[in-house]
Design a protein around this motif. Structure first.
Motif, PDB file in Angstrom:
ATOM      1  N   UNK A  93       0.789  -1.224   0.000  1.00 34.68           N
ATOM      2  CA  UNK A  93       0.000   0.000   0.000  1.00 34.68           C
ATOM      3  C   UNK A  93       0.820   1.272   0.000  1.00 34.68           C
ATOM      4  N   UNK A  94       2.105   1.148  -0.203  1.00 37.76           N
ATOM      5  CA  UNK A  94       2.976   2.308  -0.241  1.00 37.76           C
ATOM      6  C   UNK A  94       3.613   2.404  -1.615  1.00 37.76           C
ATOM      7  N   UNK A  95       3.928   3.615  -2.021  1.00 36.93           N
ATOM      8  CA  UNK A  95       4.639   3.808  -3.277  1.00 36.93           C
ATOM      9  C   UNK A  95       6.126   3.674  -2.979  1.00 36.93           C
ATOM     10  N   UNK A  96       6.725   2.616  -3.500  1.00 38.45           N
ATOM     11  CA  UNK A  96       8.127   2.323  -3.202  1.00 38.45           C
ATOM     12  C   UNK A  96       8.932   2.362  -4.493  1.00 38.45           C
ATOM     13  N   UNK A 117      10.524   4.861   0.037  1.00 33.52           N
ATOM     14  CA  UNK A 117       9.076   4.669   0.168  1.00 33.52           C
ATOM     15  C   UNK A 117       8.414   6.008   0.448  1.00 33.52           C
ATOM     16  N   UNK A 118       7.345   6.286  -0.277  1.00 32.91           N
ATOM     17  CA  UNK A 118       6.568   7.508  -0.064  1.00 32.91           C
ATOM     18  C   UNK A 118       5.315   7.134   0.701  1.00 32.91           C
ATOM     19  N   UNK A 128       7.633  -1.144  12.614  1.00 30.42           N
ATOM     20  CA  UNK A 128       7.043  -2.286  11.910  1.00 30.42           C
ATOM     21  C   UNK A 128       6.976  -2.039  10.402  1.00 30.42           C
ATOM     22  N   UNK A 129       6.826  -0.782   9.987  1.00 27.56           N
ATOM     23  CA  UNK A 129       6.838  -0.461   8.556  1.00 27.56           C
ATOM     24  C   UNK A 129       8.222  -0.733   7.970  1.00 27.56           C
TER      25      UNK A 129
END
Length: 179
Positions: A93-96, A117-118, A128-129
């Motif tokens: 769910x992240x723009x990496x 990662x944005x 945890x991210x």
């Protein structure tokens, strides 16, 4: 439905026959169980096991879990490639962005890469991210490449309202007379 048991069957066999006779009326939504978008939430870890998902976290949101499951086929099909790495990271769910050693300026050590990662509208990044990004990258990358760093960029949107007022007029001064 009538019983097919012979007349000399035991009471245990009759009890078992009665219990299994009701199984036909129990709904078994198998198509829903094997679909990552319609599978009930408590069964998602089991579906991940069946799909051979390499990295799984109970701390992920339900939407992240469903996206990881949906992307697992394309990730496994091209595992070890940059495409698989990008798919696996984006499923969280992240723009990496994956920056390989020959794309970095100045060039980095050969066979290394880093991640940027944005994170949109997230108040703070958690440990945890970081761990999720590192675990997913290490499980999906090719064997010769090594992850050197993970950078998080925050991105927030806000609305700015600007107003102005301009007036033209005369100033009137009122004075009260003393009696």
């Amino acid at each position: 439905m009538s019983s097919l048991l012979p007349p000399n069957s035991t009471s245990t066999e009759h009890a078992l026959d009665d219990a299994t006779a009701r199984l036909g009326s129990v709904a078994s939504p198998l198509r829903d169980l094997w679909n990552p978008h319609t599978c009930p939430e408590p069964f998602l870890p089991w579906l991940a096991w069946a799909y051979s998902v390499d990295t799984w976290s109970d701390a992920w949101s339900t939407e992240q879990k469903r996206q990881v499951l949906a992307a697992s086929y394309s990730v496994h099909r091209s595992k070890g490639t940059r495409y698989a790495l990008q798919q696996a990271l984006n499923s969280l769910g992240y723009s990496v962005e994956v920056i390989e050693w020959f794309e970095d300026a100045p060039k980095a050590e050969p066979y290394t890469f880093r991640l940027v990662a944005t994170i949109n509208q997230t108040p703070m990044a958690s440990l945890s991210l970081y761990r999720s990004l590192i675990d997913v990258a290490n499980a999906t990358k090719n064997v010769r490449s090594h992850l050197t760093s993970v950078a998080l960029e925050g991105n927030s949107q806000a609305y700015l309202y600007v107003g102005a007022l301009f007036t033209v007029g005369e100033t009137i001064t009122l004075a009260a007379e003393a009696p």
